[in-house]
Design an enzyme around this catalytic site. Sequence first.
Site, PDB file in Angstrom:
ATOM      1  N   ALA A   1       0.861  -1.190   0.000  1.00 40.52           N
ATOM      2  CA  ALA A   1       0.000   0.000   0.000  1.00 40.52           C
ATOM      3  C   ALA A   1       0.891   1.233   0.000  1.00 40.52           C
ATOM      4  O   ALA A   1       1.712   1.405   0.902  1.00 40.52           O
ATOM      5  CB  ALA A   1      -0.910   0.010   1.226  1.00 40.52           C
ATOM      6  N   HIS A   2       0.755   2.042  -1.033  1.00 46.72           N
ATOM      7  CA  HIS A   2       1.583   3.240  -1.110  1.00 46.72           C
ATOM      8  C   HIS A   2       0.857   4.446  -1.700  1.00 46.72           C
ATOM      9  O   HIS A   2       1.349   5.564  -1.598  1.00 46.72           O
ATOM     10  CB  HIS A   2       2.819   2.963  -1.966  1.00 46.72           C
ATOM     11  CG  HIS A   2       2.514   2.877  -3.437  1.00 46.72           C
ATOM     12  ND1 HIS A   2       1.994   1.742  -4.020  1.00 46.72           N
ATOM     13  CD2 HIS A   2       2.632   3.789  -4.431  1.00 46.72           C
ATOM     14  CE1 HIS A   2       1.819   1.960  -5.306  1.00 46.72           C
ATOM     15  NE2 HIS A   2       2.187   3.197  -5.585  1.00 46.72           N
ATOM     16  N   ARG A   3      -0.313   4.236  -2.296  1.00 43.91           N
ATOM     17  CA  ARG A   3      -0.972   5.348  -2.989  1.00 43.91           C
ATOM     18  C   ARG A   3      -1.476   6.407  -2.016  1.00 43.91           C
ATOM     19  O   ARG A   3      -1.999   6.101  -0.947  1.00 43.91           O
ATOM     20  CB  ARG A   3      -2.118   4.837  -3.865  1.00 43.91           C
ATOM     21  CG  ARG A   3      -1.635   4.122  -5.104  1.00 43.91           C
ATOM     22  CD  ARG A   3      -2.758   3.868  -6.091  1.00 43.91           C
ATOM     23  NE  ARG A   3      -2.229   3.264  -7.297  1.00 43.91           N
ATOM     24  CZ  ARG A   3      -1.781   3.941  -8.348  1.00 43.91           C
ATOM     25  NH1 ARG A   3      -1.822   5.262  -8.335  1.00 43.91           N
ATOM     26  NH2 ARG A   3      -1.304   3.322  -9.401  1.00 43.91           N
TER      27      ARG A   3
END
Length: 359
Positions: A204-206
Amino acid sequence: MHVAIVLGTRPEIIKMSPIIRYCEELGLDYSLIHTGQHYSYEMDAAFFHDLELPKPGYKLNVGSGTHAEQTGKIMVGLERILIHDRPDVVLVQGDTNTVLGSALSAAKLNIDVGHVEAGLRSRDRTMPEEINRLLTDHIARYLFAPTELARSNLLQEGIDEEKIRVTGNTVVDAVLQNIEIAEQRSRIFRDLDLMPGGYFVLTAHRQENVDNREKLGNLIAAMRELHSIYGLPILFPAHPRTLKRLDEFGLSVPEGIRILEPQGYLEFLLLERSARAILTDSGGIQEEACILHVPCITLRENTERPETLETGGNILAGTDPGRILQAVSTVLSAEASWTNPFGDGRSGKKIVDILLGDR
């Protein structure tokens, strides 16, 4: 013919690697330019080494910043190189600020632009990536669409069909070429004491997920339930920004989630291939999961890779815990027998051959 290959992030290094290798095989006159959009070159140097790629001849060291700052620095730095070298084509891949800045610089100097992975659309213009790929597609002279759907998107926007070629996606080439290197070099399963098939992978990075306390909290809650139901560890190679937000929001990581340092590409490729399922908000990982025939749950409300949904191997679940758990149950109960929609693993060769044949 002189081709300038511009890249600035690790996904771009991965997806450009088949093109770089084919240029090397042909002895083609090309230059490799690293903008340093997200990482210092020193951090990425290991990436080039691991993938057995030549070092870039130019490094811009743009670094982090706002979208305007990054794009402006890329344009200024690249313009000097292009004026000096005068390549015939500037080749970019994907939807980053590196892509847009490079396309603008080249176009203003009347240098042809080739866009690898052209025609992807999420239909969500709040995403910076959507703006980057839209503008780049309308600037480019060569549009290398990975699928017929991507080609259709371009035609619907009035782009001349003579500019568009369906080549497949270089991510297939990259996965097939680099999995062999990974098997020879990586000891990730021994190092992490893992059994293939005995874990989930989470990324998860957005911005829309990790910068929103409610959404990030929902993801953590979903992982807690996922571990409770299946009893399998959830490997979470966490981006530094994500860890920072967890701390700022006061969110604790539950039992069952194993926070890992960001993994090298070869190590992560092996972790993907042997995962029970992958949960991600990354577009590239959706593709890799589809190619590797590993079930995928996308933690977003839309995707610019709808082909992965059509195969049945990927489900959009957003960040709602109930939807995520239902999606996991659905993909795990289905047989992973879909056909890879992204090509035969020869996209890099096709792209270079098209450029050479047009000169």
